[in-house]
Design a protein around this motif. Structure first.
Motif, PDB file in Angstrom:
ATOM      1  N   ARG A 259       0.954  -0.947   0.122  1.00  0.00           N
ATOM      2  CA  ARG A 259       0.073   0.088  -0.039  1.00  0.00           C
ATOM      3  C   ARG A 259       0.845   1.420   0.028  1.00  0.00           C
ATOM      4  NH1 ARG A 259      -5.070  -1.385   0.921  1.00  0.00           N
ATOM      5  NH2 ARG A 259      -5.805  -3.519   1.848  1.00  0.00           N
ATOM      6  N   THR A 261       1.879   5.089  -2.677  1.00  0.00           N
ATOM      7  CA  THR A 261       1.614   5.833  -3.803  1.00  0.00           C
ATOM      8  C   THR A 261       2.329   5.640  -5.023  1.00  0.00           C
ATOM      9  OG1 THR A 261       3.045   7.658  -3.085  1.00  0.00           O
ATOM     10  CG2 THR A 261       0.529   7.848  -2.416  1.00  0.00           C
ATOM     11  N   GLY A 280      -2.094   3.401 -12.556  1.00  0.00           N
ATOM     12  CA  GLY A 280      -3.132   3.840 -12.290  1.00  0.00           C
ATOM     13  C   GLY A 280      -4.139   3.206 -11.344  1.00  0.00           C
ATOM     14  N   THR A 281      -4.613   3.871 -10.310  1.00  0.00           N
ATOM     15  CA  THR A 281      -5.430   3.126  -9.223  1.00  0.00           C
ATOM     16  C   THR A 281      -6.628   4.071  -8.934  1.00  0.00           C
ATOM     17  OG1 THR A 281      -4.203   4.135  -7.464  1.00  0.00           O
ATOM     18  CG2 THR A 281      -3.407   2.078  -8.271  1.00  0.00           C
ATOM     19  N   THR A 282      -6.910   4.872 -10.021  1.00  0.00           N
ATOM     20  CA  THR A 282      -8.142   5.757  -9.500  1.00  0.00           C
ATOM     21  C   THR A 282      -9.086   5.830 -10.919  1.00  0.00           C
ATOM     22  OG1 THR A 282      -6.922   7.716 -10.130  1.00  0.00           O
ATOM     23  CG2 THR A 282      -7.012   7.300  -7.909  1.00  0.00           C
ATOM     24  N   GLY A 283     -10.159   6.252 -10.764  1.00  0.00           N
ATOM     25  CA  GLY A 283     -11.111   6.298 -12.030  1.00  0.00           C
ATOM     26  C   GLY A 283     -12.075   5.292 -11.801  1.00  0.00           C
ATOM     27  N   ASN A 284     -13.034   5.018 -12.855  1.00  0.00           N
ATOM     28  CA  ASN A 284     -14.018   4.418 -12.868  1.00  0.00           C
ATOM     29  C   ASN A 284     -13.613   2.888 -13.167  1.00  0.00           C
ATOM     30  OD1 ASN A 284     -15.978   6.186 -12.390  1.00  0.00           O
ATOM     31  ND2 ASN A 284     -16.225   6.910 -14.480  1.00  0.00           N
ATOM     32  N   ASN A 285     -12.581   2.914 -14.071  1.00  0.00           N
ATOM     33  CA  ASN A 285     -12.174   1.372 -14.374  1.00  0.00           C
ATOM     34  C   ASN A 285     -10.737   1.480 -14.677  1.00  0.00           C
ATOM     35  OD1 ASN A 285     -12.321  -1.239 -15.454  1.00  0.00           O
ATOM     36  ND2 ASN A 285     -12.306  -0.642 -17.642  1.00  0.00           N
ATOM     37  N   PRO A 286      -9.976   1.504 -13.358  1.00  0.00           N
ATOM     38  CA  PRO A 286      -8.379   1.740 -13.353  1.00  0.00           C
ATOM     39  C   PRO A 286      -7.850   0.419 -13.638  1.00  0.00           C
ATOM     40  CG  PRO A 286      -9.364   1.448 -11.065  1.00  0.00           C
ATOM     41  CD  PRO A 286     -10.611   1.536 -11.885  1.00  0.00           C
ATOM     42  N   VAL A 289      -5.919  -2.295  -9.121  1.00  0.00           N
ATOM     43  CA  VAL A 289      -6.845  -1.989  -7.652  1.00  0.00           C
ATOM     44  C   VAL A 289      -6.084  -2.766  -6.678  1.00  0.00           C
ATOM     45  CG1 VAL A 289      -9.137  -2.770  -6.813  1.00  0.00           C
ATOM     46  CG2 VAL A 289      -9.014  -2.172  -9.382  1.00  0.00           C
ATOM     47  N   ARG A 291      -6.536  -3.967  -2.923  1.00  0.00           N
ATOM     48  CA  ARG A 291      -7.467  -4.345  -1.852  1.00  0.00           C
ATOM     49  C   ARG A 291      -6.983  -5.411  -0.890  1.00  0.00           C
ATOM     50  NH1 ARG A 291      -9.481  -9.279  -3.122  1.00  0.00           N
ATOM     51  NH2 ARG A 291      -9.802  -9.684  -5.350  1.00  0.00           N
TER      52      ARG A 291
END
Length: 459
Positions: A259, A261, A280-286, A289, A291
């Motif tokens: 975890r 940046t 890229g980990t942001t947006g609607n469909n990165p 992801v 978790r």
């Protein structure tokens, strides 16, 4: 700094030392064999024909690594394969000193004087080597070419003195040496010359010294667990408990300390000059992801594959990089700046297989053509496209079909030719760079079964 001429330089120095000392003894006593010769030849090349002079011969018959220097300068390369040190090549040289006489007692006289010379000179100091390999002398006096001596005299600069010591062999050992030389036995003694250092001139990295140990020189940070405090990958799980992931599928990477940046994932192909970085980990469909590992999100078989030490799962959506991939084996690594850390860290690499795919029905389905005599041609559309130099085969059942010629350019379509037992439905496997297309279904319950969608019909 000594170089690769050091071995020949030792032979030339010892040969000249014997020649000069025996000439001085002959001048003082006039009792040595007339016109004797000091040579450095292989014994099987020496002939004592009528008119030949008596001689001493110094032959290098064995070269062995020096055990005392074996661990100096280790390791040579770091984990990236970059050279970090240049340890010298340390060698021990073993010489066979033999005497050949024309008249009675000639061999004994020469051998006795030669052994006395080495007894009085148990080593070759820097002064000895500079004098014996002086590059300013003419060739007739030195007995070796001037250009050779310019290189060989660098032996005098090595850090350790060259030592000469007798090695007394038992009669059976000496007999083995002469038998291997395929030459008639002569009175002889073995001498060991140690150590000769051949130093490399290749560039190496020299790190700067450590000035502080941690912040404010407080020392290393410790933690009460056995896990490494750095980002680490523990496992890569393709979907459906398959051995490989399809281009367009989602790959799960499990590990700890993942975890932070600036997360990036890098795929490096094992054979091709191909590297892909996704971020890229942001947006609607990165594409990425992050978790927590969720056993409830995995089937019963997959749960057993989640490492117990994993505290994070990175899901990589390969559908966003289909055009930049090729089938085969990859090494996958993550880079990120962990929470609470000021530096960007890179994880270890783990292996991942990317499976090829092909369409079996509808648009782009395989085209099967009979060539006669039980041979067929099968034309497939592959994804991702095949690259130049990739080995590829098509297996129909247990029968292997090969391309008629290697690929000249990258292409999504390839043809295969080979013999088949006859018409029927064949389970197809496309193998690219050692990775098979996925042809087995692994349900959550029950045994695995062959994928019925991976059949090719041959008429």
């Amino acid at each position: 700094m000594s170089n690769a001429f050091a071995v020949a330089g030792v032979t030339a120095a010892l040969q000249r030392l014997l020649r000069e000392r025996l000439a001085a003894a002959d001048a003082a006593t006039s009792a040595l064999p007339a016109n004797f010769v000091v040579s450095a030849e292989a014994p099987d090349r020496i002939t004592q024909d009528n008119g030949a002079a008596s001689r001493l011969n110094l032959f290098l018959y064995e070269v062995a690594p020096n055990t005392g220097w074996a661990t100096q300068g280790q390791p040579i390369r770091d984990f990236n394969g970059e050279r970090v040190s240049n340890p010298p090549l340390a060698l021990d040289l073993f010489y066979l000193l033999s005497a050949y006489g024309v008249a009675d007692l000639d061999a004994e006289i020469l051998l006795g004087h030669a052994m006395q010379v080495f007894h009085e000179h148990p080593g070759l100091s820097r002064e000895n080597l500079n004098a014996l390999l002086d590059p300013t002398e003419n060739e007739s006096a030195a007995g070796s070419p001037k250009n050779f001596r310019k290189q060989a005299v660098l032996l005098a600069g090595q850090v350790e003195t060259v030592k000469v010591a007798p090695v007394y062999k038992r009669p059976d050992d000496m007999s083995k040496i002469w038998s291997s030389l395929q030459s008639h036995y002569r009175a002889s003694v073995v001498y060991q010359v140690s150590v000769v250092l051949i130093e490399s001139r290749r560039a190496a990295r020299t790190p700067l010294p450590v000035l502080t140990r941690g912040v404010n020189d407080r020392g290393p940070a410790v933690q009460p667990v056995l896990l490494a405090p750095l980002p680490t990958l523990l496992a890569a799980l393709p979907p459906g408990r398959q051995p490989a992931v399809n281009a367009g599928g989602k790959l799960k990477l499990f590990g700890h300390h993942l975890r932070g940046t600036g997360l990036k994932v890098t795929f490096t192909h094992a054979r091709l000059d191909l590297q892909l970085t996704m971020q890229g980990t942001t947006g609607n469909n990165p594409p990425l992801v992050v978790r927590a590992p969720d056993p409830a999100d995995a089937d019963a078989g997959e749960r057993t594959q989640i490492p117990p030490d994993a505290d994070a799962c990175v899901v990589v959506d390969l559908s966003q990089a289909v055009g930049n991939l090729a089938a085969g084996w990859y090494s996958v690594a993550l880079s990120l700046r962990p929470d609470g850390d000021s530096q960007t860290r890179t994880t270890n690499s783990i292996a991942v297989a990317l499976a090829p795919q092909f369409v079996t029905s509808g648009t782009g389905a395989p085209v099967v053509t009979s060539l006669g005599a039980g041979k067929y041609r099968v034309k497939l559309n592959c994804a991702p496209p095949l690259q130049v130099g990739q080995p590829v085969t098509l297996l129909l059942g247990q029968n292997e079909l090969l391309p008629p010629q290697p690929l000249a350019t990258a292409a999504p379509t390839v043809s295969f030719e080979g013999a088949l037992p006859g018409a029927g439905d064949y389970l197809a496997r496309l193998r690219v760079d050692g990775v098979d297309s996925l042809f087995i279904q692994r349900p959550a319950t029950g045994p695995p079964v062959f994928d019925a969608t991976q059949l090719i019909h041959v008429t």
